[in-house]
Design a protein around this motif. Structure first.
Motif, PDB file in Angstrom:
ATOM      1  N   GLU A  76      15.600  40.912  23.080  1.00 54.46           N
ATOM      2  CA  GLU A  76      16.993  40.464  23.028  1.00 54.46           C
ATOM      3  C   GLU A  76      17.303  39.805  24.363  1.00 54.46           C
ATOM      4  O   GLU A  76      17.016  40.342  25.421  1.00 54.46           O
ATOM      5  N   PHE A  77      17.904  38.630  24.311  1.00 48.15           N
ATOM      6  CA  PHE A  77      18.193  37.860  25.510  1.00 48.15           C
ATOM      7  C   PHE A  77      19.626  38.098  25.966  1.00 48.15           C
ATOM      8  O   PHE A  77      20.420  38.727  25.260  1.00 48.15           O
ATOM      9  N   GLU A  78      19.953  37.570  27.135  1.00 50.32           N
ATOM     10  CA  GLU A  78      21.246  37.825  27.777  1.00 50.32           C
ATOM     11  C   GLU A  78      22.446  37.646  26.856  1.00 50.32           C
ATOM     12  O   GLU A  78      23.349  38.456  26.841  1.00 50.32           O
ATOM     13  N   GLU A  79      22.457  36.588  26.087  1.00 47.76           N
ATOM     14  CA  GLU A  79      23.609  36.305  25.221  1.00 47.76           C
ATOM     15  C   GLU A  79      23.562  37.067  23.901  1.00 47.76           C
ATOM     16  O   GLU A  79      24.377  36.852  23.017  1.00 47.76           O
ATOM     17  N   GLY A  80      22.596  37.981  23.755  1.00 49.17           N
ATOM     18  CA  GLY A  80      22.490  38.780  22.540  1.00 49.17           C
ATOM     19  C   GLY A  80      21.607  38.154  21.476  1.00 49.17           C
ATOM     20  O   GLY A  80      21.378  38.732  20.426  1.00 49.17           O
ATOM     21  N   SER A  81      21.085  36.965  21.730  1.00 48.07           N
ATOM     22  CA  SER A  81      20.233  36.268  20.775  1.00 48.07           C
ATOM     23  C   SER A  81      18.844  36.901  20.739  1.00 48.07           C
ATOM     24  O   SER A  81      18.393  37.485  21.719  1.00 48.07           O
ATOM     25  N   LEU A  82      18.168  36.774  19.604  1.00 45.80           N
ATOM     26  CA  LEU A  82      16.791  37.250  19.476  1.00 45.80           C
ATOM     27  C   LEU A  82      15.781  36.118  19.647  1.00 45.80           C
ATOM     28  O   LEU A  82      14.590  36.306  19.447  1.00 45.80           O
ATOM     29  N   ILE A  83      16.256  34.943  20.004  1.00 44.87           N
ATOM     30  CA  ILE A  83      15.394  33.788  20.265  1.00 44.87           C
ATOM     31  C   ILE A  83      15.819  33.200  21.609  1.00 44.87           C
ATOM     32  O   ILE A  83      17.013  33.058  21.876  1.00 44.87           O
ATOM     33  N   SER A  84      14.853  32.860  22.440  1.00 45.43           N
ATOM     34  CA  SER A  84      15.199  32.300  23.746  1.00 45.43           C
ATOM     35  C   SER A  84      15.733  30.881  23.567  1.00 45.43           C
ATOM     36  O   SER A  84      15.388  30.180  22.615  1.00 45.43           O
ATOM     37  N   LYS A  85      16.566  30.472  24.478  1.00 43.47           N
ATOM     38  CA  LYS A  85      17.103  29.097  24.447  1.00 43.47           C
ATOM     39  C   LYS A  85      15.967  28.095  24.571  1.00 43.47           C
ATOM     40  O   LYS A  85      16.011  27.029  23.971  1.00 43.47           O
ATOM     41  N   GLN A  86      14.923  28.435  25.332  1.00 45.12           N
ATOM     42  CA  GLN A  86      13.790  27.535  25.488  1.00 45.12           C
ATOM     43  C   GLN A  86      13.090  27.323  24.148  1.00 45.12           C
ATOM     44  O   GLN A  86      12.785  26.192  23.781  1.00 45.12           O
ATOM     45  N   SER A  87      12.847  28.397  23.404  1.00 46.04           N
ATOM     46  CA  SER A  87      12.220  28.265  22.082  1.00 46.04           C
ATOM     47  C   SER A  87      13.102  27.466  21.134  1.00 46.04           C
ATOM     48  O   SER A  87      12.620  26.604  20.401  1.00 46.04           O
ATOM     49  N   GLU A  88      14.388  27.746  21.149  1.00 43.30           N
ATOM     50  CA  GLU A  88      15.319  27.016  20.286  1.00 43.30           C
ATOM     51  C   GLU A  88      15.300  25.528  20.617  1.00 43.30           C
ATOM     52  O   GLU A  88      15.248  24.684  19.716  1.00 43.30           O
ATOM     53  N   ASN A  89      15.305  25.187  21.893  1.00 46.06           N
ATOM     54  CA  ASN A  89      15.269  23.776  22.305  1.00 46.06           C
ATOM     55  C   ASN A  89      13.982  23.096  21.874  1.00 46.06           C
ATOM     56  O   ASN A  89      13.998  21.937  21.447  1.00 46.06           O
ATOM     57  N   VAL A  90      12.846  23.799  21.960  1.00 47.99           N
ATOM     58  CA  VAL A  90      11.565  23.235  21.535  1.00 47.99           C
ATOM     59  C   VAL A  90      11.580  22.960  20.032  1.00 47.99           C
ATOM     60  O   VAL A  90      11.080  21.932  19.574  1.00 47.99           O
ATOM     61  N   ILE A  91      12.156  23.865  19.250  1.00 48.52           N
ATOM     62  CA  ILE A  91      12.224  23.677  17.796  1.00 48.52           C
ATOM     63  C   ILE A  91      13.092  22.461  17.454  1.00 48.52           C
ATOM     64  O   ILE A  91      12.711  21.625  16.626  1.00 48.52           O
ATOM     65  N   HIS A  92      14.240  22.337  18.105  1.00 49.08           N
ATOM     66  CA  HIS A  92      15.092  21.158  17.888  1.00 49.08           C
ATOM     67  C   HIS A  92      14.328  19.883  18.258  1.00 49.08           C
ATOM     68  O   HIS A  92      14.362  18.887  17.510  1.00 49.08           O
ATOM     69  N   LYS A  93      13.635  19.899  19.379  1.00 41.89           N
ATOM     70  CA  LYS A  93      12.884  18.720  19.839  1.00 41.89           C
ATOM     71  C   LYS A  93      11.760  18.368  18.866  1.00 41.89           C
ATOM     72  O   LYS A  93      11.527  17.195  18.575  1.00 41.89           O
TER      73      LYS A  93
END
Length: 177
Positions: free
Chosen positions: A11-28
């Motif tokens: 679990e990351f700082e904002e409560g998400s179970l996915i890191s922002k870095q992983s999310e950004n890579v998926i969008h890219k």
């Protein structure tokens, strides 16, 4: 390159179970291959597509049933379809939804019934670029886009649906491993 821990069950700082870095890579990734519009969309991870298919039906059955509280949502798919659509729906034996077979058998019936339709695009094994059959405010769609990658088919357009499911196993060639 993304470190392996970015997709693990932390679990990351904002409560998400996915890191922002992983999310950004998926969008890219989707932006690069031009197979899906992911801007302003949520990215969810699951322990496989079966888990996400079930979660989608569960969530959509609750929104469907809020409009007609006494109506059981009919889960349908156009043949040929992935057998797990039927088996996982029946296994969970919900009071909110029931697997109801081929979409075409309901084409001109039950206008006041909630439907959750699985739409596979492209379909396996026939590679048809299917679209939803059921339309209207009582129809919800789960787009299974496991094979909607340029190394499987030419991508005619970016998908931009409310609920789109992709799988990393098909993208990387590790299906069934």
């Amino acid at each position: 390159m993304v470190a392996g821990w970015h997709r693990m069950g932390y679990e990351f700082e904002e409560g998400s179970l996915i890191s922002k870095q992983s999310e950004n890579v998926i969008h890219k990734l989707h932006d690069t291959v031009e197979n899906a519009n992911t801007s302003n969309k949520y990215i969810l991870f699951g322990a496989g597509s079966t888990q996400l298919l079930n979660a989608a039906v569960y969530a959509l059955s609750h929104t469907a049933n809020s409009s007609l509280s006494s109506s059981l949502a009919k889960v349908v798919a156009s043949a040929p379809y992935y057998p797990i659509y039927k088996s996982q729906t029946e296994l969970l034996d919900s009071k909110k939804y029931k697997f109801s077979g081929d979409t075409s058998s309901w084409k001109n019936k039950t206008r006041s019934t909630n439907f959750i339709e699985f739409v596979t695009c492209p379909n396996n094994p026939d590679r048809q670029l299917n679209n939803a059959v059921r339309q209207g405010k009582l129809a919800k769609h789960v787009y299974d886009l496991a094979y909607y990658w340029p190394h499987y088919i030419p991508i005619p357009t970016r998908m931009d649906k409310n609920l789109m499911l992709f799988t990393l196993s098909k993208l990387t060639g590790h299906a069934g491993s």
